[in-house]
Design a protein around this motif. Sequence first.
Motif, short mmCIF file in Angstrom:
data_model
loop_
_atom_site.label_atom_id
_atom_site.label_comp_id
_atom_site.label_asym_id
_atom_site.label_seq_id
_atom_site.Cartn_x
_atom_site.Cartn_y
_atom_site.Cartn_z
N GLU A 9 0.83 -1.21 0.00
CA GLU A 9 0.00 0.00 0.00
C GLU A 9 0.86 1.26 0.00
O GLU A 9 0.43 2.31 -0.51
CB GLU A 9 -0.97 0.01 1.19
N ARG B 95 -1.60 -0.85 -8.01
CA ARG B 95 -1.47 0.15 -9.06
C ARG B 95 -0.33 -0.15 -10.03
O ARG B 95 0.10 0.72 -10.80
CB ARG B 95 -1.31 1.54 -8.45
N PRO C 65 1.69 -4.58 -5.75
CA PRO C 65 0.89 -3.38 -5.52
C PRO C 65 -0.24 -3.27 -6.54
O PRO C 65 -0.06 -3.57 -7.73
CB PRO C 65 1.91 -2.24 -5.69
N ASP D 230 1.71 1.84 -3.58
CA ASP D 230 0.57 2.46 -4.26
C ASP D 230 0.51 3.96 -3.96
O ASP D 230 0.21 4.76 -4.85
CB ASP D 230 -0.73 1.78 -3.82
#
Length: 259
Positions: free
Chosen positions: A99, A138, A136, A102
Amino acid sequence: MRLSEAFGIMSPTVVSVVGAGGKSSLLMSLSDQWDTERIPYVLTTTTRMAYAQVEHLAPVFQEEFQPGLLQVLSDLRRFGRAGWFLGFSEEKVKGLPPEWVDRLCDYRCSWHLLIEADGAGGRLLKAPAAHEPAVPSRSDLTVGVLHLGAIGSPIDTTVVHRPGLVRPIIGKENGEPIEPEDLARLALHPKGIFRGAAGKRTLVLNSGDAGGDKADLHRRWVEAIVHQIWKEGDGRTERVIWTKGYGRELRALRVYQPR
């Protein structure tokens, strides 16, 4: 062929690398290319990496997000590259939570982000556990690595990381030889190396340091695996890249894309 060109990386990209048998080599070779070309990037991991593989980055060790971010942005301005990890112990660097990676994407406008998102204990093949890989969300591109050097070897812990997870996927028992179709199964199966992948998918088949009379054999293996990927896959793998080399010498030999 430039390594980034083989992967189709033309603009700032978040690249997560999973699998076994060449992940760190791929990351080091790609980052070396960008160093030479003065293309900015950040390198990190969501697992652990050997300190020796990232030492040249003079990495940031920071366990809080905002101070770490400020140091990374400062290194990018000064050096055109940065490495960020939580800490360092037993010759390994500890990676960032997915996170956090991201969140880094919110500050990325002109640099690449490279992530080693899986571990394999130095083995040539693996299948991820339920908590792996740590990709991740993204990520623009997930690269799955499989090593051709495993073909012909028996399924055991000297070659395979966690054989108990690999056997159900390829339908074999301990001691049975690994065949090219087994690598294709690891790339295609929902619990194979692309488990939890985000973004586009590229498969890397790495020959390592194999040369001489093995080159033609490896080419035939690659073509057999590619044929199976295009025939049995769901279209999510956009390209397969045959590579050779270790460390900072990994290079692309050929790129395969569906017609």
